[in-house]
Design an enzyme around this catalytic site. Structure first.
Site, PDB file in Angstrom:
ATOM      1  N   CYS A 102       0.873  -1.178   0.018  1.00  0.00           N
ATOM      2  CA  CYS A 102      -0.022  -0.059   0.134  1.00  0.00           C
ATOM      3  C   CYS A 102       0.870   0.984   0.084  1.00  0.00           C
ATOM      4  O   CYS A 102       1.800   1.496   0.925  1.00  0.00           O
ATOM      5  CB  CYS A 102      -0.941   0.057   1.093  1.00  0.00           C
ATOM      6  SG  CYS A 102      -2.209   1.441   1.270  1.00  0.00           S
ATOM      7  N   GLY A 226      -6.740  -6.373 -10.544  1.00  0.00           N
ATOM      8  CA  GLY A 226      -7.358  -5.356  -9.890  1.00  0.00           C
ATOM      9  C   GLY A 226      -8.271  -4.453 -10.603  1.00  0.00           C
ATOM     10  O   GLY A 226      -9.627  -4.884 -10.732  1.00  0.00           O
TER      11      GLY A 226
END
Length: 333
Positions: A102, A226
């Site tokens: 992240c 994704g």
């Protein structure tokens, strides 16, 4: 097909863990389109330990989703281990994944997410501690590096393997890149060649052909999809079919797209209640509508919806409108 620890996946297509998106309603929908593995959105280790109500809701798993990977993040070994133990003992997740990718500042400033990419020794220490504390297989999702001057992807992946991690998912961008530029598949290939555990490639897989090219060019065991799956679970289905048969399935028509959008809405309502679900579904509807001509007005109207009834009426009316135009164009043609 490949295995992560003792978990057998039926194919090589994996849904990426996307924050604010990958709740049970979305995961189940994608699973029904054929994903070999679905990954839950990341959950804070501290929020788990504080027994935060919203976080506990994020740990909900529908058994039809399985096999499922549940992702945790944190910056301290002690809290990460305790959170992993909670997931291990109190959920039916098949795999525990640790987030090392992240790039968002509020995560990295807590020494979590992509901040780990700067220190292979810390990765070994953290992963080893989690592996020793749980029974479920442990995996890691990471980026290739912090920036162009700090790319330790090979060392980081090797640290995961030495620590007992059962797989690595690698996004071929640095933390600094965020989601800009292009993913570096050469680094993914290097990592695959440097470890014996499964490697799942991630980044710029936008079409079924991209997925095959990644598998062919890098040798990875699986591909992680994704953003290309947002409002488009057909991307998963078409990729699975293309990899298995070499044939490209057609894109869905508007009626099918809106039907799945409504199914997604109803599942979200079951999960979160109508008020929250309708508001959250607005962004998903925009993704489902992407690529359908003349969607500007309906997207704007959906952004003001407050009830399921309004939402469904707008989608149904738009479907009729699009099909009428298609019929008219066919007659003219």
């Amino acid at each position: 097909m490949f295995k992560i620890g003792d978990i057998q996946l039926k194919n090589r297509v994996v849904l990426a863990p996307m924050a604010g998106v990958c709740n049970s309603a979305f995961r189940l929908t994608v699973k029904e389109f054929g994903a070999g593995l679905v990954c839950a959105e990341m959950v804070s280790d501290k929020a788990i330990l504080y027994n935060n109500a919203r976080t506990m809701g994020m740990l909900y798993i529908d058994e039809r989703e399985k096999p499922l990977s549940l992702q945790i993040f944190g910056g301290k070994k002690e809290t990460l281990v305790e959170a992993a133990k909670f997931v291990d003992q109190n959920t039916t997740a098949d795999i525990i994944d640790i987030n090392m990718g992240c790039p968002v500042p509020k995560i990295t400033k807590c020494d979590a997410g992509a901040k780990w990419l700067l220190d292979p020794d810390k990765i070994y220490e953290m992963v080893s501690a989690v592996v020793d504390a749980v029974n479920k297989p442990v995996t890691v999702k990471m980026r290739m590096g912090w920036d162009e001057d700090h790319i330790f992807a090979v060392k980081n992946a090797q640290a995961v393997e030495r620590a007992g991690g059962k797989a690595v998912a690698l996004h071929g961008r640095t933390r600094v890149q965020m989601y800009e530029g292009t993913a570096n598949w050469d680094i993914i290939k290097e990592v695959k060649q440097s470890v014996s555990i499964p490697v799942i490639g991630n980044g710029d897989v936008k079409t079924p052909q991209d997925a095959k090219r990644m598998l062919d060019e890098t040798g990875v065991d699986g591909v992680m999809i994704g953003r290309a799956a947002l409002g488009n679970p057909w991307m998963i289905y078409r990729t699975v079919q293309y990899l298995e048969t070499g044939k490209l399935k057609e894109e869905p028509q508007v009626r099918e797209k809106m039907a799945v959008c409504k199914l997604h809405l109803d599942r979200l309502i079951d999960l979160k209640g109508e008020n929250v679900a309708v508001r959250e579904m607005r962004k998903h509807a925009a993704w489902y509508l992407k690529g359908v001509k003349g969607n500007a007005n309906v997207r704007n109207e959906i952004n003001h919806c407050e009830t399921r009834e309004e939402f469904v009426q707008l989608l149904d009316a738009f479907t009729v409108e699009v099909e009428a135009k298609e019929l008219q164009n066919a007659k003219v043609g």
